[in-house]
Design an enzyme around this catalytic site. Structure first.
Site, PDB file in Angstrom:
ATOM      1  N   ASP A   1       0.858  -1.177   0.000  1.00  0.00           N
ATOM      2  CA  ASP A   1       0.000   0.000   0.000  1.00  0.00           C
ATOM      3  C   ASP A   1       0.891   1.223   0.000  1.00  0.00           C
ATOM      4  O   ASP A   1       1.457   1.591   1.031  1.00  0.00           O
ATOM      5  CB  ASP A   1      -0.912  -0.010   1.225  1.00  0.00           C
TER       6      ASP A   1
ATOM      7  N   LYS B   1      -5.781  15.597 -18.927  1.00  0.00           N
ATOM      8  CA  LYS B   1      -6.343  16.515 -17.939  1.00  0.00           C
ATOM      9  C   LYS B   1      -5.373  17.663 -17.669  1.00  0.00           C
ATOM     10  O   LYS B   1      -5.772  18.704 -17.150  1.00  0.00           O
ATOM     11  CB  LYS B   1      -6.668  15.796 -16.632  1.00  0.00           C
TER      12      LYS B   1
ATOM     13  N   TYR C   1      -1.826  15.989 -11.533  1.00  0.00           N
ATOM     14  CA  TYR C   1      -0.746  15.825 -12.513  1.00  0.00           C
ATOM     15  C   TYR C   1       0.335  16.880 -12.290  1.00  0.00           C
ATOM     16  O   TYR C   1       1.537  16.584 -12.361  1.00  0.00           O
ATOM     17  CB  TYR C   1      -1.285  15.940 -13.933  1.00  0.00           C
TER      18      TYR C   1
END
Length: 378
Positions: free
Chosen positions: A66, A134, A169
């Protein structure tokens, strides 16, 4: 068993997000004997165990961790951290709120890179970062910003200014740049990725595959759920194989270091032309765009079809999946209702020496075949 690399020039890849579309194609590409920078040792990371369709032969070591958990990341990666030379970051966490996306994705990337940097000695040389368009449109899936975003005019080019909206991003680009000069990087801005996986959050082809299978199973028309603009105007895609090829090229090419590159197939399509191909490969009757289709709420219709998908899985002996885990309905619905041409420029990539390409309308049947072979779709 892990491969030991005695050579200081050994290439050892860590693919974070190896079970997604981009990660799967990267693993396949890195194992080819002709791949630049090789021979590669390939380590794969994912949060969940490898799915049954993923060939274990594609990676030399699989690590389940994780990345949001700093301690778990350090414990799991530390034993091999001194070997890793290249990180291919194709992982993401997606939530509706973009500020949450920024926090979670930045935390994951920082946890991995800090663990690799703390190795003695540290071998990491380059980070390959997957983002997307995006970058040029803003957080289009954040409902709090619906109707407020102003996108760049296409074709999208890498040197366009950042938009004045939160965007994970941008945060990830700034994060990898903060490790300069000791670690170089490259950024790869994909379009709509087409590939094969049951675990990619934004998987357009898989969503359409599920939609068509339900239509065929229930004798419903395979209606185009978008607007007339997207039906008639240009869009582009990124074949996961081309994306892998560009990522590897940038990782081993000095002139591509610390650069951002768009990555598409190099062609364009209309949804009208693609819909014909989809109908043929899915074996459903072609139904052209109709004005009334814009009133068709396919997201609501599909959300009530979970039990139908369960019937299809049982009928065809498919991988046990839930429809909501495969279909990115809301995200694809946004794409279907663009009022601009979703097209990226590949000029910079070509000028820097990357010439990879794919025929979008030919790649679709190939990837549908892969999904069928993997028993993900009927």
């Amino acid at each position: 068993m892990e491969k030991e690399n005695s050579s200081t020039d050994a290439s050892v890849a860590l693919i974070v997000g190896v079970t997604g579309m981009a990660g799967f194609s990267l693993a396949e590409a890195l194992q080819k004997p002709t791949t630049p920078g090789g021979p590669w040792t390939v380590y794969g990371v994912a949060r969940r165990p490898l799915p049954g369709w993923f060939p274990s032969s594609l990676i030399d070591c699989f690590i389940s961790l994780d990345a949001l958990d700093c301690a778990d990341t350090a414990n799991k990666l530390s034993p091999v951290a001194h070997q890793i030379t290249h990180v291919f970051w194709v992982s993401l966490q997606v939530h509706e709120n973009e500020e949450v996306n920024i926090s979670m994705n930045s935390t994951m990337l920082a946890n991995v890179l800090n663990t690799l940097r703390s190795a003695t000695p540290s071998a990491i040389r380059h980070v390959t970062l997957l983002t997307g368009t995006k970058h040029y449109m803003g957080p289009i899936f954040d409902p709090s910003l619906a109707g407020k975003l102003v996108h760049h005019e296409p074709p999208f080019k890498e040197d366009l200014d950042r938009l004045p909206y939160p965007n994970f991003y941008y945060a990830l680009e700034d994060l990898v740049a903060s490790y300069l000069p000791s670690i170089t990087h490259s950024v790869h801005r994909s379009s709509i990725i087409v590939g094969a996986s049951s675990r990619s959050f934004y998987n357009t082809l898989l969503t359409l595959s599920v939609y068509s299978a339900i239509c065929r199973h229930q004798g419903l028309p395979f209606r185009y759920p978008g607007n007339k603009y997207t039906w008639d105007h240009f869009c582009d895609m990124s074949d996961a194989r081309v994306l892998a090829e560009q990522q590897i090229w940038a990782a081993v090419t000095e002139g591509a270091r610390n650069q951002a590159f768009n990555c598409t197939n190099g062609d364009v399509f209309t949804w009208k032309s693609l819909w014909k191909v989809l109908c043929e490969v899915f074996d459903v009757e072609f139904v052209g765009y109709e004005e009334n289709d814009e009133k068709f709420d396919w997201v609501a219709m599909m959300k009530g079809k979970g039990e139908v998908w369960d019937e299809i899985v049982e009928k065809y002996g498919l991988l046990e999946t839930k429809m909501e885990d495969l279909a990115c309905l809301e995200a694809l619905n946004v794409v279907f209702h663009f009022e601009f041409q979703h097209v990226c420029s590949m000029n910079k990539s070509r000028e820097f020496g990357f010439l990879g390409h794919a025929d979008t309308l030919k790649s679709i049947p190939m990837w549908v075949g892969r999904l069928r072979d993997m028993k993900i779709i009927p």
